[in-house]
Design an enzyme around this catalytic site. Structure first.
Site, PDB file in Angstrom:
ATOM      1  N   ASN A  26       0.880  -1.175   0.063  1.00 30.45           N
ATOM      2  CA  ASN A  26      -0.021  -0.066  -0.026  1.00 30.45           C
ATOM      3  C   ASN A  26       0.873   1.316   0.247  1.00 30.45           C
ATOM      4  O   ASN A  26       1.904   1.281   0.551  1.00 30.45           O
ATOM      5  CB  ASN A  26      -0.702   0.268   1.258  1.00 30.45           C
ATOM      6  CG  ASN A  26      -2.007  -0.944   1.218  1.00 30.45           C
ATOM      7  OD1 ASN A  26      -2.422  -1.430   2.470  1.00 30.45           O
ATOM      8  ND2 ASN A  26      -2.595  -1.230   0.417  1.00 30.45           N
ATOM      9  N   ASP A  27       0.559   2.307  -0.426  1.00 29.15           N
ATOM     10  CA  ASP A  27       1.252   3.617  -0.443  1.00 29.15           C
ATOM     11  C   ASP A  27       0.963   4.087   0.907  1.00 29.15           C
ATOM     12  O   ASP A  27       0.225   3.803   1.724  1.00 29.15           O
ATOM     13  CB  ASP A  27       0.635   4.669  -1.569  1.00 29.15           C
ATOM     14  CG  ASP A  27       1.852   5.417  -2.053  1.00 29.15           C
ATOM     15  OD1 ASP A  27       1.834   6.070  -3.113  1.00 29.15           O
ATOM     16  OD2 ASP A  27       2.987   5.408  -1.177  1.00 29.15           O
ATOM     17  N   GLU A  28       2.023   4.993   1.412  1.00 29.10           N
ATOM     18  CA  GLU A  28       1.987   5.508   2.993  1.00 29.10           C
ATOM     19  C   GLU A  28       0.699   5.902   3.494  1.00 29.10           C
ATOM     20  O   GLU A  28       0.409   6.038   4.706  1.00 29.10           O
ATOM     21  CB  GLU A  28       3.107   6.136   3.191  1.00 29.10           C
ATOM     22  CG  GLU A  28       3.238   7.756   2.431  1.00 29.10           C
ATOM     23  CD  GLU A  28       3.522   7.897   1.200  1.00 29.10           C
ATOM     24  OE1 GLU A  28       3.864   6.562   0.464  1.00 29.10           O
ATOM     25  OE2 GLU A  28       3.532   8.749   0.547  1.00 29.10           O
TER      26      GLU A  28
ATOM     27  N   HIS B 287       7.608   2.306   7.111  1.00 21.58           N
ATOM     28  CA  HIS B 287       7.618   3.417   6.060  1.00 21.58           C
ATOM     29  C   HIS B 287       8.245   4.823   6.829  1.00 21.58           C
ATOM     30  O   HIS B 287       7.496   5.021   7.916  1.00 21.58           O
ATOM     31  CB  HIS B 287       6.277   3.674   5.310  1.00 21.58           C
ATOM     32  CG  HIS B 287       6.432   4.592   4.048  1.00 21.58           C
ATOM     33  ND1 HIS B 287       6.541   6.029   4.194  1.00 21.58           N
ATOM     34  CD2 HIS B 287       6.702   4.319   2.977  1.00 21.58           C
ATOM     35  CE1 HIS B 287       6.678   6.337   2.942  1.00 21.58           C
ATOM     36  NE2 HIS B 287       6.543   5.422   1.969  1.00 21.58           N
TER      37      HIS B 287
ATOM     38  N   HIS C 101      12.530   1.896   5.057  1.00 19.65           N
ATOM     39  CA  HIS C 101      13.314   2.604   3.975  1.00 19.65           C
ATOM     40  C   HIS C 101      14.318   3.485   4.134  1.00 19.65           C
ATOM     41  O   HIS C 101      14.605   4.072   5.267  1.00 19.65           O
ATOM     42  CB  HIS C 101      11.907   3.665   3.399  1.00 19.65           C
ATOM     43  CG  HIS C 101      10.800   2.922   2.739  1.00 19.65           C
ATOM     44  ND1 HIS C 101      10.290   3.121   1.477  1.00 19.65           N
ATOM     45  CD2 HIS C 101      10.063   2.004   3.089  1.00 19.65           C
ATOM     46  CE1 HIS C 101       9.523   2.435   1.303  1.00 19.65           C
ATOM     47  NE2 HIS C 101       9.110   1.847   2.044  1.00 19.65           N
TER      48      HIS C 101
ATOM     49  N   LYS D 197      14.433   9.824  -6.564  1.00 18.02           N
ATOM     50  CA  LYS D 197      13.883  11.082  -6.842  1.00 18.02           C
ATOM     51  C   LYS D 197      14.136  11.950  -5.381  1.00 18.02           C
ATOM     52  O   LYS D 197      13.832  12.848  -5.288  1.00 18.02           O
ATOM     53  CB  LYS D 197      12.368  11.152  -7.046  1.00 18.02           C
ATOM     54  CG  LYS D 197      11.543  10.657  -5.869  1.00 18.02           C
ATOM     55  CD  LYS D 197      10.016  10.391  -6.491  1.00 18.02           C
ATOM     56  CE  LYS D 197       9.067  10.155  -5.289  1.00 18.02           C
ATOM     57  NZ  LYS D 197       7.949   9.746  -5.620  1.00 18.02           N
TER      58      LYS D 197
END
Ligand code: CAP
Ligand code: MG
Length: 474
Positions: free
Chosen positions: A192-194, A286, A320, A328
């Protein structure tokens, strides 16, 4: 003036928080901290350092009458100072800290009030060293990348993952479709994205059940196991645990799911709660919002290395650690690779300390012998976790795409990590499945030591990725 010359400028209060050249700071009583410090107001480096040691241990801005001989034993002590390098080293009696391993409590001392003191114009915790006995108070990771590799049957290469994009806005069914496409394209791991939570257009329970169906279909079709990392961050612990239990009740086999926690915005107590409640699950830290502390241009906070070391202590299975300048996000090879290797190793080289992660005394010759021959297989394994804090794996994400896999591995120096590429897969001109296949092909090229230009000649998805991502960012 050098540090010794500044000694004469200290007042009685400050003198209680310094012992330059003190004996053996590695005698097991102290956690050691290296700060970058620039004094504020009219203070010199040493005066400011003592004020920091006071405020981050037993003191305040004046000597108080209520001190006792024992409370003075708990004073943090400046034991080394290099004003010309804007550096100071402080020893913390680790009896100061909450018993049985509380990261939140330690950080409240060393990157708490002190960051707001007028006595400093810059204060950044650059490195930290834990004595074996203190390490023994902490859980460390339980379910590690070793177990994930064994579940997936993936060895000697990065675990290849993605984050579903767009970051937000898909329905549960649309979300799961993207998962399926990535897994069908050969990817191992989807997160899932954060910010993913229980949005009305993507209800958590529906997202979980659709992902289960997507995973079952992908496993059937590919014959390969898959993993999904569910973001369980929530407004309160009951809801967080409720999300964990929802996943565990949805029929996923052990090993096929991880719990993602936004460790900075949810807090260290959430991270340690997950570690203690679910030792059989990969706890995915995360670090959204870490940059408020860690960006190199920010004079206050802590380094990525320090954040990552505390994540290992707290028991995150992976955190992370940045793309070392290849992707990026801001972050230098020196900082990101140092952090990544320190949380993997048995003895990790830091900016100012070499950290043995053994929980047994430094005399543990067996451990140091193990460290000499350390490689991904010998790092602290489940069999060894009585004697050391197990490894926490780097999760590498942020602006990567298949053409950047080898450049990143070349900087990292090994493949002991999970990588998650969002746009790097879902922006592929032929879609997510092709993006996943391009990532797999880029990894195959690396493992076979073939340049991707060469390998792309027989692999169209990789060739299309190179053509697309090779252009300036669209
Ligand atoms: C990456 C990502 C990650 C950040 C995390 C994002 O997406 O999902 O959360 O990269 O950064 O939301 O930007 P892309 P870090 O792959 O599309 O860039 O790993 O440095 O904490
Ligand atoms: Mg993200």
């Amino acid at each position: 003036m050098n540090a010794k010359e500044m000694l004469g400028t200290l007042n009685a209060h400050q003198q209680a928080y310094i012992n330059l050249g003190m004996g053996n700071v590695r005698n097991g009583e102290y956690m050691l901290a290296a700060f970058r410090l620039v004094p504020g107001g009219k203070l010199n480096h040493l005066q400011a350092a003592c004020e920091v040691a006071a405020e981050s241990s037993t003191g305040t801005n004046f000597k108080v009458n209520t001190e006792t001989p024992f409370s003075r034993e708990m004073n943090a002590l400046v034991y080394q100072a290099e004003p010309e390098r804007e550096l100071v080293w402080i020893a913390y009696p680790w009896r100061l800290f909450d018993r049985w391993g509380n990261v939140q409590n330690v950080l409240t001392y060393v990157v708490g009030n002190v960051l707001g003191m007028k006595e400093v114009r810059a204060l950044k915790l650059m490195d930290v060293w834990f004595p074996p006995a203190m390490l023994g108070q902490f859980d460390g990771p339980s379910y590690t990348i070793d177990e994930m590799r064994a579940y997936l049957g993936v060895y000697d290469r990065p675990i290849l993952g993605t984050i579903v994009k767009p970051k937000m806005g898909l329905t549960s069914a649309e979300y799961a479709e993207v998962c399926y496409e990535f897994w069908a394209g050969g990817g191992d791991f989807v997160k899932n994205d954060e910010p993913q939570a229980n949005q009305d257009f993507c209800p958590y329970d529906k997202m979980v059940s659709h992902v289960k169906k997507a995973m079952d279909k992908a496993v059937r079709e590919t014959g390969a196991r898959k993993v999904h990392s569910f973001n369980v961050s929530a407004s309160d612990f009951d809801t967080m645990i409720g999300r964990c239990e929802l996943v565990r009740g949805a029929g996923f086999e052990p090993g096929s799911y991880a719990f993602l926690i936004d460790g900075i915005t949810s807090g260290w107590t959430a991270v340690q709660t997950l570690r203690r409640r679910y030792p059989d699950v990969f706890i995915h830290f995360h670090r959204a919002a870490h940059a408020a502390f860690t960006r190199p241009e920010n004079p206050f906070g802590c380094s990525v290395l320090v954040l990552s070391k505390f994540a290992r202590l707290a028991g995150a299975s992976g955190i992370h650690t940045g793309t070392a300048g290849v992707g990026k996000m801001a972050g230098s090879p020196e900082e990101d690779v140092t952090a990544a290797n320190n949380i993997l190793s048995i003895i990790g080289k830091g900016h100012y300390f070499d950290q043995s992660w053994s929980t047994v005394s430094d005399m543990d010759v067996g451990f140091t012998r193990l460290a000499k021959h350390e490689d991904t297989k010998t790092r602290v394994t489940r069999e060894d976790d009585w004697r050391g804090i197990r490894k926490c794996c780097p999760i590498i994400s942020g602006g990567l795409n298949p053409t950047l896999l080898k450049p990143f591995i070349d900087v990292m120096g090994h493949t002991e990590f999970i990588t998650t590429m969002g746009a790097g897969c879902h922006a592929h001109p032929k879609g997510t499945r092709a993006g996943a296949t391009a990532l797999v092909q880029a990894c195959e090229a690396y493992m076979q030591k073939i340049e991707i230009d060469e390998y792309a000649k027989g692999h169209p998805e990789l060739a299309e990725a190179m053509a697309f991502f090779g252009k300036k960012k669209g």
